[in-house]
Structures are given as C-alpha cells and as structure tokens.
Design a protein around this motif. Structure first.
Motif, mmCIF file in Angstrom:
data_model
loop_
_atom_site.group_PDB
_atom_site.id
_atom_site.type_symbol
_atom_site.label_atom_id
_atom_site.label_comp_id
_atom_site.label_asym_id
_atom_site.label_seq_id
_atom_site.Cartn_x
_atom_site.Cartn_y
_atom_site.Cartn_z
ATOM 1 N N VAL A 15 49.362 128.956 70.175
ATOM 2 C CA VAL A 15 47.905 129.082 70.110
ATOM 3 C C VAL A 15 47.359 129.536 71.464
ATOM 4 O O VAL A 15 46.516 130.432 71.548
ATOM 5 C CB VAL A 15 47.268 127.737 69.681
ATOM 6 C CG1 VAL A 15 45.792 127.690 70.026
ATOM 7 C CG2 VAL A 15 47.481 127.501 68.194
ATOM 8 N N ILE A 16 47.879 128.929 72.525
ATOM 9 C CA ILE A 16 47.370 129.259 73.867
ATOM 10 C C ILE A 16 47.682 130.719 74.201
ATOM 11 O O ILE A 16 46.854 131.426 74.774
ATOM 12 C CB ILE A 16 47.946 128.275 74.918
ATOM 13 C CG1 ILE A 16 47.390 126.870 74.640
ATOM 14 C CG2 ILE A 16 47.582 128.708 76.336
ATOM 15 C CD1 ILE A 16 48.010 125.763 75.460
ATOM 16 N N LYS A 17 48.859 131.183 73.786
ATOM 17 C CA LYS A 17 49.206 132.591 74.038
ATOM 18 C C LYS A 17 48.252 133.506 73.282
ATOM 19 O O LYS A 17 47.765 134.500 73.823
ATOM 20 C CB LYS A 17 50.652 132.857 73.598
ATOM 21 C CG LYS A 17 51.642 132.446 74.661
ATOM 22 C CD LYS A 17 53.068 132.798 74.257
ATOM 23 C CE LYS A 17 54.044 132.007 75.108
ATOM 24 N NZ LYS A 17 55.258 131.631 74.411
ATOM 25 N N SER A 18 47.966 133.185 72.019
ATOM 26 C CA SER A 18 47.025 134.018 71.233
ATOM 27 C C SER A 18 45.646 133.983 71.869
ATOM 28 O O SER A 18 44.959 135.002 71.960
ATOM 29 C CB SER A 18 46.878 133.509 69.798
ATOM 30 O OG SER A 18 48.094 133.299 69.228
ATOM 31 N N PHE A 19 45.256 132.804 72.321
ATOM 32 C CA PHE A 19 43.942 132.644 72.962
ATOM 33 C C PHE A 19 43.818 133.604 74.148
ATOM 34 O O PHE A 19 42.813 134.291 74.322
ATOM 35 C CB PHE A 19 43.794 131.189 73.417
ATOM 36 C CG PHE A 19 42.759 130.982 74.484
ATOM 37 C CD1 PHE A 19 41.408 131.009 74.171
ATOM 38 C CD2 PHE A 19 43.133 130.774 75.809
ATOM 39 C CE1 PHE A 19 40.454 130.838 75.175
ATOM 40 C CE2 PHE A 19 42.187 130.601 76.803
ATOM 41 C CZ PHE A 19 40.839 130.640 76.481
#
Ligand SMILES: Cc1cc2nc3c(=O)[nH]c(=O)nc-3n(C[C@H](O)[C@H](O)[C@H](O)COP(=O)(O)OP(=O)(O)OC[C@H]3O[C@@H](n4cnc5c(N)ncnc54)[C@H](O)[C@@H]3O)c2cc1C
Length: 506
Positions: free
Chosen positions: A378-382
């Motif tokens: 999720v953090i990478k997509s963010f």
C-alpha cells in the motif's frame, strides 16, 4: 457395452464435481472462520491499529480519517496547547476541497477565518487584481481561507478526539521501536514525565518540519533555501481584504493578508547571510528603512503599524525536501517530515491532505494492518499515486519562488516582469495560473504549459520594442539554464496518472 462407457464417464464427472464442491465449500468455511479470528487477534491486546506521532495539521486530519474507517488510533502530541506559529495560515481552494472530502471542512469555520478570492499583485508601481477562476471542473467554491494556524489545528484536534476510537495523548516521542527492519511502535515520555512505550502494526511519523524521527526512517535531507520574516499588525483592516497582497519587492516577495477580522500578517523573504538580528533591533530598522519604502503607499501604514507597536518579529526557515520511500516496514512518514516545498504558493497543507486522502483509500480494503507486507505494498502504491499532485505543487513552488527573486540580471528580471504580465493579462493565462496556484488543477501538463507561457511572455519583454543582439542572447538563455528548464528543476514532472483522480474521488 455401448451404454456402459457414457455411464462411467458421467458418474466419474459427477463424482469429480461433487468432490470439488465439497472441498471448495469446506475451504471457504475455514477461510471465513479464520478472518474474524485474525481481526480480533489485533483488537484483543488493547493496542491501537495505528500510532500517529504529532497532532498538527497532518496528524490530526489523518487520525480523524482513519478512525472514521473504524481504526483505533493513538495520537501522541508533544504540546496540546494552541500552537502560535507563522506557517499554514492560508488554505488554497484546492485544500478546502480536500478538507471537505475528509469531512473536515467545518474546522475552517468559526475561527474568524477570512475569505480570499485571489491576489492583488504589485510590481514597480503597477497593480493587477487576479481571482481564482470559476471552473466547472472544480467541484467546490473557488475561494481560499486565511486564519490563525493554531486555531485551525485546535479544531482539527478537537474533531479527531471527538471520535471514540481516537486516543489523543500528550507526550514526546523519543524513538521508534524496530525489530528486524519492522517498526513495531514508539517510546515516548508521557505528560507525567514517565518513559513508556506504545505498539501498533502501523506507525505514522507526522512530526513536522523539524522532525527528528524521520532520520531513523529516511535518509533525505532538508535544504534551507531562505527565511520568511514576519509579524502581525493588530487592529487594522486592509483595503479589499479578500485579495492577498503580493508585492514583487527586493530581494524577494513581500505579502500582506488579513488573518482575522482585525489582524494583518506581514511577511517577506530574506536570504541566508543577509539576515539582520531580530534581538538587537536591527531587523525592525531594516524593515522600516529598506522594506517599507517598497510597500505600495496604500498598504504602508498597515505594514509599519506592527513594527511601530513592537509586534513580535519571527523568522522561519524555508526548507525544500524531496519525498523518499523508506525501506522499513510498519512505518510511513507524512507531512513536512516527508516532503517540503517553498511556501510562496502556500500549499503544504493541501499536499498533506491529498496524501491522507490517498493513503486512507488505499488502506480501506485491509481489514487489519498486521500484515506488514500488505501494508508495504500500500505504501509503495501511495508513493506512486501521490506523485502527480505533489510533483506539480513542488515544482510550481520552486518555479514561482525563483521568479519572485529580484535580480540585476536582465534575463531574470525579464522573467519576473513576464510573470507579472502573464498573471495580469486576463483570459486563460490568468485563470490557468490562478487555478494552478489555488490547487484547483494540480496537473503537470498544465504547469508546463503555463511555465512555457511565462517564458514566452518574458522573451516578448526582452525583444520589444525591437530585437537587439543582447535581447536575443538573453532570450536564448531563457530557454536554457535561466528559464523554463531551471524553473522545472528538479525535474519532477511525472505523467499525470488517472489513479490519482480515482484515489481522491468522492
Ligand atoms: C513559513 C511557512 C509558511 C507556510 N505557510 C503555509 C500556508 O500558508 N499554507 C499552507 O498550506 N502551507 C503552508 N506552509 C506549510 C505547512 O505549514 C505545512 O506543510 C503543514 O503544517 C505540515 O503539517 P504537518 O502535520 O506535517 O506538521 P505540523 O503541522 O507542523 O505538525 C507537527 C506536529 O508534531 C508535533 N511533534 C513534533 N515532534 C514531536 C514528537 N517528538 N513527539 C510528539 N509530537 C511531536 C508538533 O508539536 C506538531 O504539533 C508553510 C510553511 C512555512 C515554513
């Protein structure tokens, strides 16, 4: 014999389908039975789902958003008193839209906030009035708000702590607790002065521009570009208070704006190495003798009022810092601790609100946050999805602040005049630039288009009334290192992604 074979096939097929169905139904039952277990496992031990360090603009808004999604949030803030500071005093129209998407628009009400419809821009005796445009693509009222930052922050804190799943505690976080590259929680000193710990599957570091904690997560460095020097003139009202006053002064810009019905903020940019001392009174003398004569006569009385009445003069460093993704799991850095840009375009709060909206949407499908790998995804997509908006705002902040710096160089000065002419020319140029500045259209392509427009307008300046060899030389420089390419540096302009619109859609 003829009938036996189809019978065998049919029965085999039926047996297969039956076995598969029994196996599938059993498996699903097991999975469904497992899910509540996993969810209750996190909730059983009394720990929060998320720890947020810092209840400033970002931390408080994030706490509210995540708690609204059913998360248990533990916010640790070192000072619960109303902050008194000279930053985050203007919310762009784009920021107001994002606040409303988070359900926080009422935090900008009842704080003696002032409506702002645009800018009054002054340069060498010229004046232009420019407004945020009415735009059908922008689904909100196209006005900004100016206010005392501390009042807004207190409203955000109250709103977050009104939710039962938010625990807002006074305490100073000392360090992050890390096990094998995964952040498990924090150690902090509570209001009783005791060292204690808190644990959660996700820790959000949102401790502002002076962040100590970000260094243990990221290795990016903040660069001090300049200082904003300012004070408040009390008991006065600007003429046409709905327009923020932007003066293209020397060495850089000066701004005056109404931050309450009775108070006016006066602020200007000064560069390191050239900063008179505030404590021994040199600054007050500098403001009176060097800056006040550059302030248009209709604003000068208000500019001098604060200095004459002994208003507290403050200097804040202007920092720039690129966002970097951490290798560590279980943690994310947000707000000024994560990414900073020049405050000339007053958009830091808008960027952090946009980040919160994106992060919240991405976290929503996760029933609990204990799977560190999923949270990392999720953090990478963010990090990818936030780029178009943040890159546009960061680049615009960089470009606008460069253009506002006075110079004896003819090409740079032409750029400054070109910017004034472009902004004040009316039509699509003015509305396009104001939509960009107001965060109403944070698209990289639009930014590039208007920066090229400013460069062409500046070249027009240099070549009029007729092209001289020096004018042509300076024009060529504007296409190179001095002009649009410099304004766009560092080169962020990422392709605009549809995913940003999806992530921030209502
Ligand atoms: C001079 C200047 C003017 C600006 N003007 C504008 C503007 O007009 N409009 C705009 O949109 N943006 C503006 N900005 C940017 C904007 O103010 C920031 O982007 C925004 O405040 C960032 O929010 P934040 O939550 O990251 O940090 P903050 O709002 O600063 O909050 C950080 C919080 O963390 C707390 N904290 C710090 N350390 C700890 C710790 N160890 N433990 C617990 N708590 C801790 C602090 O007490 C604070 O409450 C300006 C910036 C500057 C420098």
């Amino acid at each position: 014999m003829d009938l036996a074979f189809p019978h065998v096939c049919l029965w085999t097929l039926l047996a297969f389908v039956l076995t598969w169905t029994v196996f599938y139904v059993n498996n699903r039952r097991k999975k469904v039975a497992k899910l509540p277990d996993a969810a209750t496992e996190v909730r059983r031990d009394g720990d929060a789902d998320v720890i947020i360090v810092g209840a400033g603009v970002g931390g408080s808004a994030l706490a509210y958003a995540l708690a609204k999604d059913g998360r248990r949030v533990h916010v640790i803030e070192r000072d619960m008193r109303e902050p008194v500071r000279m930053m985050g005093e203007f919310m762009q129209p784009g920021g107001r839209l994002l606040l409303s998407k988070l359900g926080l628009e009422d935090c900008l009400e009842g704080i003696d906030e002032q409506i702002a419809t645009g800018l009054a821009v002054y340069k060498d005796g010229q004046k232009a009035l420019v407004s945020f445009p009415e735009d059908n693509d922008f689904p909100y009222e196209p006005t900004g708000r100016a206010f005392y930052n501390g009042r807004f922050v207190q409203r955000l804190r109250q709103k977050a702590s009104s939710l039962p799943t938010v625990q807002l505690e006074e305490g100073t976080v000392k360090s992050l607790i890390e096990e094998k590259g995964v952040i498990k929680g924090v150690t902090y000193k509570n209001s009783a002065g005791e060292e204690t710990t808190a644990f959660a599957p996700l820790t959000v570091v949102c401790d502002g521009c002076y962040s100590n904690l970000r260094r243990s997560v990221n290795d990016n460095n903040a660069e001090v570009i300049s200082y904003q020097v300012g004070y408040v003139s009390k008991n006065c009202q600007l003429e046409d208070p709905e327009k923020l006053k932007l003066i293209m002064s020397k060495p850089s810009f000066t701004m005056l704006y109404q931050i309450s019905s009775t108070d006016v903020r006066c602020v200007m940019e000064i560069f390191p190495g050239n900063i008179p001392s505030i404590s021994n009174g040199e600054m007050a003398v500098y403001l009176k003798n060097t800056m006040a004569p550059q302030v248009p006569p209709e604003l000068r009385k208000i500019f001098l009022k604060g200095i004459d009445e002994g208003a507290q003069i403050k200097a804040m460093p202007t920092k720039r810092m690129e966002a970097t993704l951490s290798e560590k799991q279980g943690v994310i850095v947000l707000g000024d601790a994560f990414n900073m840009r020049h405050p000339a375009i007053a958009s830091g709060m808008m960027v952090v609100l946009s980040d919160i909206l994106i992060l919240r949407r991405l976290l929503q499908p996760l029933r609990n946050l204990s799977d560190a790998n999923k949270v990392s995804e999720v953090i990478k997509s963010f990090y990818v999805i936030r780029k178009p908006m943040s890159a546009t705002v960061n680049t615009l902040g960089n470009a606008f602040s460069q253009v506002l710096i006075a110079s004896t160089d003819e090409a740079k000065e032409a750029m400054r005049q070109g910017c004034f002419d472009y902004l004040s020319s009316g039509g699509f140029r003015t509305s396009g630039m104001m939509a960009l500045l107001g965060g109403m259209n944070p698209r990289p392509l639009s930014l590039i288009f208007h920066l090229c427009g400013i460069t062409l307008s500046s070249i027009g300046q240099l070549l009029s009334p007729f092209p001289s060899p020096l004018g042509i030389w300076h024009s060529l420089r504007l296409f190179g290192a001095e002009g649009v390419s410099q304004m766009l540096s560092p080169a962020y302009a990422a392709a605009y992604r549809k995913s940003y619109m999806t992530a921030t859609a209502l």
